[in-house]
Design a protein around this motif. Structure first.
Motif, PDB file in Angstrom:
ATOM      1  N   ALA A 175      14.408   0.887   2.350  1.00 17.69           N
ATOM      2  CA  ALA A 175      12.767   0.586   2.280  1.00 17.69           C
ATOM      3  C   ALA A 175      12.500   1.524   0.676  1.00 17.69           C
TER       4      ALA A 175
ATOM      5  N   ASN B 148      19.865 -11.773   2.537  1.00 14.10           N
ATOM      6  CA  ASN B 148      20.667 -10.644   2.145  1.00 14.10           C
ATOM      7  C   ASN B 148      20.823 -10.123   3.416  1.00 14.10           C
ATOM      8  N   LEU B 149      20.818 -10.714   4.599  1.00 14.39           N
ATOM      9  CA  LEU B 149      20.889  -9.606   5.702  1.00 14.39           C
ATOM     10  C   LEU B 149      22.222 -10.829   6.656  1.00 14.39           C
TER      11      LEU B 149
ATOM     12  N   VAL C 197      27.167  -1.974   2.700  1.00 14.11           N
ATOM     13  CA  VAL C 197      26.407  -2.599   3.987  1.00 14.11           C
ATOM     14  C   VAL C 197      25.389  -1.539   5.009  1.00 14.11           C
TER      15      VAL C 197
HETATM   16  P1  ADP Z   1      22.968  -2.134  -0.450  1.00 17.76           P
HETATM   17  O1  ADP Z   1      21.206  -1.665   0.148  1.00 17.76           O
HETATM   18  O2  ADP Z   1      22.946  -1.705   0.008  1.00 17.76           O
HETATM   19  O3  ADP Z   1      22.772  -3.770  -1.123  1.00 17.76           O
HETATM   20  P2  ADP Z   1      22.089  -3.025   2.574  1.00 17.76           P
HETATM   21  O4  ADP Z   1      23.299  -3.816   3.750  1.00 17.76           O
HETATM   22  O5  ADP Z   1      21.762  -1.636   3.417  1.00 17.76           O
HETATM   23  O6  ADP Z   1      23.187  -3.098   0.844  1.00 17.76           O
HETATM   24  O7  ADP Z   1      20.774  -4.099   2.532  1.00 17.76           O
HETATM   25  C1  ADP Z   1      21.434  -5.469   2.027  1.00 17.76           C
HETATM   26  C2  ADP Z   1      20.526  -5.882   1.388  1.00 17.76           C
HETATM   27  O8  ADP Z   1      19.182  -6.586   2.352  1.00 17.76           O
HETATM   28  C3  ADP Z   1      19.718  -5.572   0.699  1.00 17.76           C
HETATM   29  O9  ADP Z   1      20.270  -5.090  -0.851  1.00 17.76           O
HETATM   30  C4  ADP Z   1      17.870  -5.725   0.789  1.00 17.76           C
HETATM   31  O10 ADP Z   1      18.418  -6.998  -0.689  1.00 17.76           O
HETATM   32  C5  ADP Z   1      18.115  -6.456   1.797  1.00 17.76           C
HETATM   33  N1  ADP Z   1      16.992  -5.370   2.491  1.00 17.76           N
HETATM   34  C6  ADP Z   1      17.717  -4.254   2.968  1.00 17.76           C
HETATM   35  N2  ADP Z   1      16.236  -3.527   3.954  1.00 17.76           N
HETATM   36  C7  ADP Z   1      15.384  -4.124   2.495  1.00 17.76           C
HETATM   37  C8  ADP Z   1      13.585  -3.585   3.252  1.00 17.76           C
HETATM   38  N3  ADP Z   1      13.651  -2.889   3.528  1.00 17.76           N
HETATM   39  N4  ADP Z   1      13.171  -4.135   2.260  1.00 17.76           N
HETATM   40  C9  ADP Z   1      13.753  -5.253   1.290  1.00 17.76           C
HETATM   41  N5  ADP Z   1      14.843  -5.965   1.034  1.00 17.76           N
HETATM   42  C10 ADP Z   1      15.487  -5.503   1.956  1.00 17.76           C
END
Ligand code: ADP
Ligand code: MG
Length: 632
Positions: free
Chosen positions: A39, A93-94, A125
């Motif tokens: 966040a 991203n997810l 991740v």
């Molecule tokens: P990282 O944060 O290291 O990139 P994560 O698995 O924590 O890896 O998150 C993956 C991706 O998902 C992030 O890079 C981002 O692009 C997206 N993402 C996750 N949570 C959010 C959020 N709250 N708002 C916007 N994008 C998000």
């Protein structure tokens, strides 16, 4: 509204989820840290677009994170007003992991089952850690781009997720974690409040839990040193690095010239590269007046300082700094130089303030300093002062600096000597060390294969050349108790005989003045490659092309009983003399760590021993205890 579409996770995401869901890991609370950190990232990115003056959806929304619990479900929701994600971004991203993070994560988990999930955020991740506690996770998101609409992503982590349009969303992301029954204590506000505080004190955006403000500290690098406690530094480090352990060192400083800088740099406790499962990425964030410009700013620090974590804030940077623009990269280079010099000075201060702590640091990160000394001309002198090596003058398991070596040098010693050997015992037993032992000269005993390259690159220290012991031109001291040497003529005859017996195996046989206890030693001429250099070249190249063939010079010791014996055996026992000459070379190669084909040597040695044991003993030993008389 149209029905949700179902998608499969990418195979690697499935693997990560499988591990996360089925692990017996106990510190599951880190999912809170990971979701808050995502966040905060989303808010940093939004603020960046905002400062750049781009049009934003819901421009009136305040930047912040609001967390709510619903103990009746039980569930926790994390809402941020950051950049959000549109449909494609949710899928990308997810549902997939574009970078190599998952592979590294899986490999690391396979190697260290115990604590591995601590680091989940370091591998990119972190989002999936929510599935450690969740029955299902919903992500409601609307991108900051004015034209985009809202979406609802949902998954129970079992291989697929659904995605559907969602109306009524404002800019940002809400993540709803529906807790498994056994983890319902996370929905207890008091418990959750404590966890949030632990992980989010430094988030530079307000965080509320059920409308109560939780975080208070913010950007501590912008505070004065005197206002920041040790605990706050530690917590900040853990927050930015996703590390469970406290940092080894921190350096917090401000500078005004040539650039206005506030920096807070941390040295982690452990060097993850040492375990061989990952190559560290430089991860020092670049801010301008507390606004994040780049979370991992390339070029901000040299490659060999990639283990550092922290924040650098400079108000002299343009917000829209780009790596491409010449002027900007000149700025980054300037920053790089200031930060690096300042950090190396800090290490020097630590080394004199608390040598034990410095040595512990050196055990972990010394290899990075060596990399710098070999590769980085700009900081080589400063780095040379920070290197430590085992030495003949130091206690076993201790190391000395080049500066301390120099203070111990007798007035007539002009050079700094070193002898690379895997262990102190091997260094002390080396024929090359003999002349130094007899002359009471200190020799550094570097114990890593690349040390030779490093010392060669450094070249000299305090005006003194740094030389491998093999190349030192030193004679043994005159001393009355040394055994008598063969006459020059006899010595030359033996040398010629050995050269003939060895043929092409050696380039030259010469009479040495530096050997004390060994009968012979190998050395090479001008383009001499020491054994450690040879080993290193070999380990780097698959074939031997480009490595000069091994045709050593053999030095013989005219005082040694074996050479005396050979002088006579040459005429009296030619059947023994030739194999003994071969044996001398082989043993000298072994002593130098250069021998490669022990098989033939063992056969020859066996036949020599057999001769010795099956032949009658010489009639009567001479009065001086030597079976043959010695010409002096
Ligand atoms: P990282 O944060 O290291 O990139 P994560 O698995 O924590 O890896 O998150 C993956 C991706 O998902 C992030 O890079 C981002 O692009 C997206 N993402 C996750 N949570 C959010 C959020 N709250 N708002 C916007 N994008 C998000
Ligand atoms: Mg993350």
């Amino acid at each position: 509204m149209s029905a949700p579409e179902t998608h499969s996770f990418q195979a690697e995401v499935k693997q990560v989820l499988d591990i996360v869901i089925h692990s017996l890991y106990t510190d599951r609370e880190i999912f809170v840290r990971e979701l808050i950190s995502n966040a905060a990232d989303a808010l940093e990115k939004l603020r960046f677009h905002q400062k750049a003056g781009e049009p934003l959806a819901d421009d009136d929304l305040e930047l912040g994170i609001s967390i709510r619990v619903d103990p009746s479900v039980p569930s926790i929701s994390f809402t941020d007003t950051g950049i959000g994600m549109n449909r494609d971004e949710l899928v990308e991203n997810l549902g997939t992991i574009a970078h190599s993070g998952s592979k590294q994560f899986l490999r690391q988990i396979a190697e260290a089952k115990e604590h591995s999930l601590d680091l989940i955020g370091q591998f990119g991740v972190g989002f999936y850690s929510a599935f450690m506690v969740a029955k299902s996770v919903s992500v409601y998101s609307r991108s900051f781009r004015p034209g985009d609409t809202g979406w609802h992503w949902e998954s129970d982590g079992s291989g697929t997720y659904t995605i559907a349009p969602e109306t009524g969303l404002r800019r940002g992301t809400r993540i709803v974690v529906r807790l498994k029954d056994e983890f319902k204590s996370f929905a207890d506000p008091e418990n959750l409040g404590r966890i949030i505080k632990r992980y989010s004190n430094f988030v530079p955006f307000p965080i509320t839990l059920d409308d109560t403000r939780i975080n208070t500290i913010g950007a501590i690098w912008a505070h004065n040193k005197s206002e920041v406690s040790r605990e706050e530094y530690d917590e900040f480090y853990k927050f930015i690095s996703h590390d469970f352990d406290s940092p080894r060192f921190h350096l917090h400083f401000t500078a005004d010239a040539p650039l206005a800088i506030r920096a807070l740099l941390f040295v982690p406790g452990k060097n993850l590269e040492k375990f061989g499962f990952t190559r560290l990425e430089p991860e020092v964030a670049l801010h301008c007046k507390k606004v994040l410009i780049q979370p991992k700013a390339p070029g901000l620090l040299p490659e060999w300082l990639r283990f550092l974590r922290g924040v650098v804030d400079s108000e002299d940077l343009p917000l829209n700094i780009s790596r491409e623009s010449m002027q900007d990269s000149a700025l980054i280079q300037k920053l790089n130089k200031v930060l690096t010099s300042r950090f190396l000075k800090f290490l020097g201060d630590e080394a004199s303030r608390d040598p034990n702590a410095y040595h512990a640091f050196y055990d972990e990160f010394g290899i990075c300093l060596k990399e710098g000394a070999a590769a980085d001309h700009t900081h080589r002198d400063a780095l040379a002062k920070l290197l430590r090596f085992p030495s003949s003058a130091s206690e076993p398991n201790q190391r000395t600096s080049l500066a301390d070596y120099v203070t111990r040098m007798p007035a007539d010693q002009k050079e700094i000597y070193f002898l690379v050997a895997p262990t102190r015992e091997e260094a002390l037993a080396s024929p090359y060390y003999e002349v130094f032992a007899k002359r009471h000269l200190e020799v550094l005993f570097p114990d890593e294969p690349w040390d030779e390259v490093v010392l060669e690159r450094i070249g000299s220290f305090d005006g003194k050349r740094i030389l491998p012991a093999e190349k030192a031109e030193l004679d043994l001291p005159e001393s009355s108790d040394a055994p008598a040497a063969l006459s020059d003529d006899d010595a030359r005859l033996v040398a010629n005989f050995i050269k003939e017996a060895l043929g092409d195996r050696v380039d030259e046989v010469r009479i040495s003045r530096r050997l004390a206890d060994s009968p012979a030693a190998v050395a090479e001429g001008e383009a001499y490659l020491t054994a450690s250099m040879r080993r290193m070249l070999k380990s780097m190249k698959r074939d031997e092309e480009g490595i000069p063939p091994l045709r050593p010079h053999l030095e013989i010791n005219p005082r040694h009983p074996i050479i005396h014996g050979l002088a006579r055996a040459r005429t009296q026992r030619p059947d023994l003399a030739a194999p003994v000459a071969e044996q001398l070379l082989d043993q000298a190669l072994i002593a130098a760590g250069l021998h490669e084909h022990p098989g033939t040597m063992i056969r020859r040695l066996n036949s020599l021993i057999e001769k010795l044991l099956t032949e009658p003993a010489p009639s009567a030993p001479q009065p001086d205890g030597q079976p043959f008389s010695i010409k002096t």
